[in-house]
Design an enzyme around this catalytic site. Sequence first.
Site, short mmCIF file in Angstrom:
data_model
loop_
_atom_site.label_atom_id
_atom_site.label_comp_id
_atom_site.label_asym_id
_atom_site.label_seq_id
_atom_site.Cartn_x
_atom_site.Cartn_y
_atom_site.Cartn_z
N ASP A 129 -6.37 17.99 -40.44
CA ASP A 129 -6.80 18.05 -39.04
C ASP A 129 -5.97 17.09 -38.21
O ASP A 129 -5.38 16.14 -38.73
CB ASP A 129 -8.28 17.65 -38.93
CG ASP A 129 -9.19 18.62 -39.66
OD1 ASP A 129 -8.77 19.77 -39.89
OD2 ASP A 129 -10.31 18.21 -40.01
N1 URA Z 1 -11.15 18.20 -44.75
C1 URA Z 1 -11.32 18.01 -43.42
O1 URA Z 1 -12.43 18.11 -42.91
N2 URA Z 1 -10.24 17.73 -42.68
C2 URA Z 1 -8.99 17.59 -43.19
O2 URA Z 1 -8.05 17.31 -42.45
C3 URA Z 1 -8.84 17.77 -44.57
C4 URA Z 1 -9.93 18.08 -45.33
#
Ligand code: URA
Length: 259
Positions: free
Chosen positions: A111
């Site tokens: 993310d």
């Molecule tokens: N899980 C998440 O919620 N975000 C990420 O970036 C990676 C795994």
Amino acid sequence: MSAPGNKKQRIDKVLSHMGIGSRSDIRKQAKQGLITVNGAVVKDSGFHVDPYKDKIEVAGEPVRYREYVYLMMNKPPGVLSATEDKRDRTVLDLLKPEHAQFEPFPVGRLDKDTVGLLLLTNDGKLAHELLSPRKHVPKTYEATVEGEVDADDVAAFAAGVELEDGYVTLPAQLTILSRERGSKTISQISLTITEGKFHQVKRMFIAVGKKVTFLKRVSMGELKLDESLPLGACRELTAAELELLTAADGAADLTPESR
Ligand code: URA
């Protein structure tokens, strides 16, 4: 680019792939007598070489040819792990030209606000193997979670939790690292998952009524984040690290030479 053992290629193509310069830069360097192949000056930039076997030097510097690049980035917050975006900066914008010229792409997504280990490569086969849902490559995250993460959560994650869309996650290993009790309890945790659903870690905690406020990936397969890499920095994997990764994808024939 041809794989090892394949036919010869034009030297300007080989050298531009290695980031030595554009084809016209290389034509000029060749004309100036700066390029040698097996010790002999080559003035014709269309000269054919075997990039894996011939000894190529530019201005006396040997050129070690390779087709693939494997990069470890310590992803900073605020950039997208995508190859392009109209609004936001992407991890590709952080690459140095000598890495960018290989046209790598991120292996999977973190993310925008997630930090930590991000692998970038132009080796589609390895990326595919690492991301294949069948391979269950483990990914370990460290997170700060609002709320008191407890033994019930550890048990729930070990059994698999139901996300808001009804999907039940595969068993995941949750470890409580520390807890700070104040007006709000904050927990530091480590979580290893073997799949990669969208926002998976955050959604797993939402499923048990808690909120992830900081998320960092620390490993993928056997490959660990080099904590000495500053946020936003990138380096090539060592040969040993690449081996760990190819072992993690479960395919014995995935050495770069066999691609
Ligand atoms: N899980 C998440 O919620 N975000 C990420 O970036 C990676 C795994």
